[in-house]
Design an enzyme around this catalytic site. Structure first.
Site, PDB file in Angstrom:
ATOM      1  N   SER A 597       0.845  -1.192   0.000  1.00 18.64           N
ATOM      2  CA  SER A 597       0.000   0.000   0.000  1.00 18.64           C
ATOM      3  C   SER A 597       0.881   1.243   0.000  1.00 18.64           C
ATOM      4  O   SER A 597       1.968   1.231   0.578  1.00 18.64           O
ATOM      5  CB  SER A 597      -0.876   0.016   1.255  1.00 18.64           C
ATOM      6  OG  SER A 597      -1.530   1.272   1.366  1.00 18.64           O
ATOM      7  N   TYR A 610      -2.104  -0.684  10.366  1.00 23.36           N
ATOM      8  CA  TYR A 610      -2.192  -0.980   8.930  1.00 23.36           C
ATOM      9  C   TYR A 610      -0.968  -0.452   8.191  1.00 23.36           C
ATOM     10  O   TYR A 610      -0.288  -1.174   7.452  1.00 23.36           O
ATOM     11  CB  TYR A 610      -3.466  -0.355   8.355  1.00 23.36           C
ATOM     12  CG  TYR A 610      -3.656  -0.611   6.870  1.00 23.36           C
ATOM     13  CD1 TYR A 610      -4.185  -1.820   6.423  1.00 23.36           C
ATOM     14  CD2 TYR A 610      -3.304   0.363   5.923  1.00 23.36           C
ATOM     15  CE1 TYR A 610      -4.354  -2.057   5.065  1.00 23.36           C
ATOM     16  CE2 TYR A 610      -3.472   0.133   4.567  1.00 23.36           C
ATOM     17  CZ  TYR A 610      -4.001  -1.076   4.136  1.00 23.36           C
ATOM     18  OH  TYR A 610      -4.160  -1.313   2.798  1.00 23.36           O
TER      19      TYR A 610
END
Ligand code: ZN
Length: 729
Positions: A597, A610
Site C-alpha cells: 500500500s 495498517y
C-alpha cells in the site's frame, strides 16, 4: 439393430430426430456418437451425409456432401463445424488425380488434392475440409460414419487383424491394411463399396472403423452394432487377472499416491519443460493402474500409441518409468525419471533423424507428453490444460486398445516411418502454423490469493483472459468458488475427457486459504499442483484494515491480526512457493507479486497498525526478492485506496470516512453511491485526479508477473493516481 447394447449406448431419440431437418439430423447423429467415449475419442472420427440442396447459382437441386470439417469435435459440433462440398465436383477430381503421374499414396498429387477441395465448396461455407473428405465422398452410400472405437481399434491393431475381421464380421466388413488417409485411401474404399454389395463397412487397419447406410438412423445403428460385436468378442476372450501378463506392482492407497504425485509433479514438470513450459493432467483409475502395474506395461508402452490421430499429442510412445511403488522412495523415482528422459530424448532424436525427409518440418520438442508410473498412474503434459486432458484421454484409449488386442491376439504398432509421416506430415504442420498465437500466460499457472472480491477477483479475471490457469484462492472459499465459476463461464473448459479428481478441471479452480497458516497455504498449493502440474505466479491481494474504536483504542489482538494478514502472510505464501519454484528449476522463471500500500510510506493519524504492517510488507518483498532468486522475481504493487468493489469498504466505513473528510452525504444514498463519492474525494487528492480501480491494480499485477517486467525484482510499484507524499525515495 440389437434390442440391448452392452458395450455402447443407443442414444437415438426418434421423437426428437423427427423434428429436425436433414442437416440437423447429421449434427444430432454426430453429437450422440461423439458423446460416448467408447465410440470415438475427443476430436477423433467424422460423419457425413449426402443431401440434396438448392444450388444458389442455378436454383436447381444438387447433391452436397456435408462432412465434419477440420478441427472441432463430434460431441460438441454444430453445423458450422461441417464443410459442405459439391459431391459431383469432388468425384470429378478423380480424373485430374488419375491422369497425374505419379499418383498413389504419399505422392505429391495426393497432398495437392487437399488444396482442390476448397474449389468444390458449396454456398461459400468457410469451414476447412478434413483430410478424410475423399473417404466420405467416394463411398457411394448417403451416410457414412468413421469412428475410433476403443474395442474396434483393438481388432484393427492386432497382428492377425484381417483374419479376426473375417471371423467376427464375416463378409459384412472388408479389411484394408493401414494407409495414411487421403485421396488414394478414398479410391480404395470406393472400390470396396462398388465391388462388394454385402459389405457395409471397412476395418481400417491400425486406425478405426468406417461404415455406411442410405438411411441416417440405420447408419447410426450399424455403427453401434459393429462396435457392440467387437466389445462382446473381446469380453469373451478376457484374460482376467492375467491381463497384461498379470500384475507386477501393487498401488499405494489413493491418498498416499496423490501425496506422492503432488510431491513429484513440480520436479517432473520442470524436467519435461526444458524447451517450453507444459501443463499437466494426472489420470489414475483402475484401468490405468492395471496397465502401469502390469508385467507387460514396459514392453507394450514401447510399441507406442494405437491410433495415428493421437501421435501429435501423445508422441510416438509414452515414457514408462520402471519404479517399484512399494519402495515409497521418491528420490529413486526422480533418478529413474532423469535417466528415462535422457533415453527418451535420445530415442526421439534418433527416430527423427532416421525417418525425416528432405522437406520435413524441424524436429519438435523431444520430451515425452505421457509418463507412466507404476502405482501412481498416468501423467500427461500439453501446452494448456485442455490439451493435456486430451493427451491423457488418448493414452487411456490406447490402454483400452492394448487390453483388447492382447486379449484376442497381439498388439502391434505402426511402422516407425508411417508414424513419422503422420506426425511430421506437411499438411499437419500447415495446420499447426495456422493455429492462433498462444496467449501470454497459456502455459502458466497463477495462484491469486484474495480472488473472492475486489482487486483479487479482477486480477484472476485478467490472468484468465491472458490464457492462464488460475487458482482462485480466498479466506472465503465460497467467494473464491463464485469467482472461479464466473471465469469458467466466460472462458469455457476446452476439450478432452480425462483427469482424476481435481486434475480433471478446466482452466480455473477455487481453493480456500488462510495466509497466516502454513498448512492451509500448503493445501492450496497442493491443489494447484495436482490440478495443473506446478505453479508459476503467486499474486497476493488479500489484506486487512482494522480501525481503532471511537476512543482511539486498538487492541493487541487487532495488532496481531493486522500483522498476521498484511506482513507475515505475504512472507509465508512466498516462502511456501519457493520450494515449488526450486523443484521446477530456475529455467522456469516464476514470479510473486504482493499487494502492499502507498500508506506504507505516508504517516498519518488512526492507521498505525495498517500502515506499519504494509511498510513491513514492502521490506519483506525486498528480502524475498533476494531469497527467491534466481527462481522467482518478487515485487509489490502498492495501491492507494481502492474503494470500488473492495471488501475493505463496507457501508459504515465509507460513511465514517465521508464524515472524517467533511463530505456531505445522507443515510438514504446507496452504498455504491457513497463509495463513488468517497472515491471521487480520494481522486481529487491525486496528481491525475482519477479514481483508482481494481482494474488498474489487476493490470499492474499482471504486468509485474509477466515477462514484460522480466528484469525487475524487489521493486515497489505504486498505482495510486499520483500521490506525491507516497513517492519512494
Ligand atoms: Zn480416423
Amino acid at each position: 439393430m440389437k434390442a440391448e447394447y452392452k458395450y455402447v449406448k443407443n442414444n437415438w431419440d426418434n421423437k426428437y430426430a423427427d423434428t429436425l431437418c436433414a442437416s440437423e439430423r447429421l449434427v444430432y447423429r454426430s453429437n450422440i456418437l461423439g458423446d460416448d467415449q467408447r465410440i470415438t475419442n475427443t476430436g477423433g472420427g467424422n460423419t457425413s451425409s449426402k443431401l440434396m440442396e438448392t444450388d444458389p447459382l442455378t436454383a436447381e437441386q444438387t447433391e452436397v456432401l456435408w462432412v465434419k470439417g477440420s478441427g472441432g469435435d463430434l460431441r460438441t459440433s454444430k453445423l458450422a463445424n461441417f464443410s459442405s462440398l459439391y459431391q459431383d465436383k469432388l468425384i470429378a477430381l478423380q480424373s485430374i488425380y488419375g491422369t497425374t503421374e505419379p499418383n498413389g499414396v504419399k505422392t505429391p498429387v495426393e497432398d495437392q488434392m487437399v488444396h482442390m477441395y476448397p474449389h468444390t465448396t458449396f454456398n461459400l461455407n468457410p469451414r476447412p475440409s478434413s483430410i478424410d473428405t475423399p473417404l466420405h465422398s467416394f463411398i457411394g452410400a448417403k451416410h457414412v460414419d468413421h469412428m475410433h472405437p476403443i474395442s474396434f481399434i483393438a481388432i484393427a491393431a492386432c497382428k492377425n487383424s484381417e483374419a479376426l475381421t473375417k471371423e467376427i464380421y464375416g463378409d459384412s466388413l472388408a479389411y484394408l491394411p493401414w494407409q495414411r488417409p487421403g485421396f488414394d485411401l478414398g479410391l480404395k474404399m470406393q472400390a470396396v463399396y462398388q465391388e462388394n454389395k454385402a459389405c457395409v463397412g471397412i476395418n481400417m487397419g491400425q486406425h478405426g472403423l468406417i461404415n455406411w447406410a442410405d438411411d441416417d438412423k440405420a447408419c447410426y445403428e450399424l455403427t453401434l452394432d459393429l462396435i457392440e460385436k467387437a466389445g462382446a468378442f473381446i469380453a469373451s476372450k478376457d484374460r482376467g487377472d492375467q491381463t497384461f501378463g498379470g500384475q507386477k506392482y501393487t498401488s499405494p492407497s489413493d491418498a498416499a499416491a496423490i501425496e506422492m504425485t503432488t510431491d513429484l509433479l513440480p520436479f517432473l514438470r520442470g524436467a519435461v519443460s526444458q524447451r517450453t513450459r507444459f501443463i499437466g493432467t494426472v489420470h489414475r483409475d483402475a484401468a490405468v493402474l492395471e496397465f502401469v502395474n502390469s508385467v507387460d506395461a514396459q514392453r507394450l508402452a514401447e510399441i507406442g500409441t494405437s491410433c495415428p490421430d493421437h501421435f501429435l499429442r501423445t508422441k510416438i510412445k509414452p515414457m514408462f518409468v520402471d519404479w517399484d511403488p512399494e519402495s515409497n522412495d521418491l528420490s529413486s523415482l526422480k533418478s529413474l525419471i532423469i535417466e528415462g528422459l535422457d533415453q527418451y530424448r535420445a530415442d526421439y532424436a534418433e527416430y527423427y533423424e532416421a525417418c525425416k525427409h528432405a522437406d520435413s518440418p524441424a524436429i519438435r520438442d523431444c520430451n515425452p507428453t505421457v509418463i507412466l508410473i507404476p502405482g501412481l498412474g498416468l501423467i500427461a503434459f500439453g501446452k494448456n490444460k485442455s490439451e493435456s486432458r486430451v493427451t491423457a484421454e488418448f493414452y487411456n484409449c490406447a490402454i483400452g486398445v492394448m487390453r483388447g488386442a492382447e486379449a484376442i491376439d497381439s498388439y502391434i504398432g505402426l511402422p516407425r516411418q508411417e508414424a513419422f509421416d503422420i506426425e511430421y506430415w506437411l499438411l499437419e504442420e500447415a495446420k499447426l502454423q495456422r493455429m492462433p498465437k498462444e496467449k501470454e500466460f497459456a502455459r502458466k499457472v497463477v495462484v491469486v490469493i484474495g480472488a473472492g472480491s475486489g482487486i483479487g477477483k479482477e486480477t484472476a479475471l485478467r490472468f484468465a483472459r491472458e490464457g492462464a490457469h488460475v487458482v482462485c484462492a480466498d479466506l472465503d472459499g465460497d467467494a473464491a468458488q463464485v469467482t472461479a465459476n464466473e471465469i469458467e463461464a466466460e472462458i469455457g473448459i476446452g476439450i478432452g475427457i480425462a483427469g482424476s479428481g481435481i486434475s480433471g478441471c478446466g482452466n480455473v479452480i477455487a481453493s480456500g486459504i488462510d495466509i497466516g497458516d502454513t498448512a492451509s497455504i500448503e493445501a492450496c498449493y497442493q491443489s494447484a499442483i495436482y490440478a495443473f502440474g506446478g505453479i508459476d505466479v503467486v499474486a497476493l491481494t488479500a489484506g486487512i484494515f482494522l480501525a481503532p474504536n471511537v476512543d482511539g483504542e486498538f487492541s493487541v489482538k487487532q495488532w496481531e491480526l493486522v500483522y498476521r494478514v498484511n506482513s507475515i502472510g505475504p512472507y509465508l505464501v512466498a516462502d511456501a512457493a519457493k520450494s515449488i519454484f526450486q523443484l521446477q528449476g530456475a529455467h522456469l522463471k516464476s514470479s510473486v507479486v504482493i499487494t502492499t500500500s502507498v500508506n506504507a510510506v505516508v504517516s498519518k493519524k488512526g492507521s498505525v497498525a495498517y500502515d506499519s504492517s504494509k511498510a513491513a510488507a514492502n521490506h519483506i518483498v525486498r528480502e524475498l526478492a533476494v531469497e527467491l532468486a534466481p527462481y522467482a522475481r518478487v515485487n509489490a504493487v502498492a495501491p492507494a485506496t481502492v474503494v470500488k468493489g473492495s471488501q475493505m469498504f463496507p457501508r459504515d466505513r465509507v460513511m465514517a470516512s465521508l464524515a472524517k473528510y467533511d463530505i456531505d452525504y445522507s443515510e438514504e444514498e446507496s452504498t455504491e453511491d457513497l463509495r463513488i463519492k468517497l472515491a471521487q474525494f480520494y481522486a481529487s487528492r491525486t496528481l491525475t485526479n482519477e479514481p483508482i480501480t481494481p482494474e488498474d491494480q489487476a493490470e499492474a499485477i499482471y504486468f509485474m508477473s509477466s515477462d514484460k517486467s522480466s528484469k525487475t525484482t524487489g521493486t515497489i510499484f505504486n498505482v495510486d493516481g499520483g500521490l506525491h507524499e507516497a513517492f519512494l525515495r
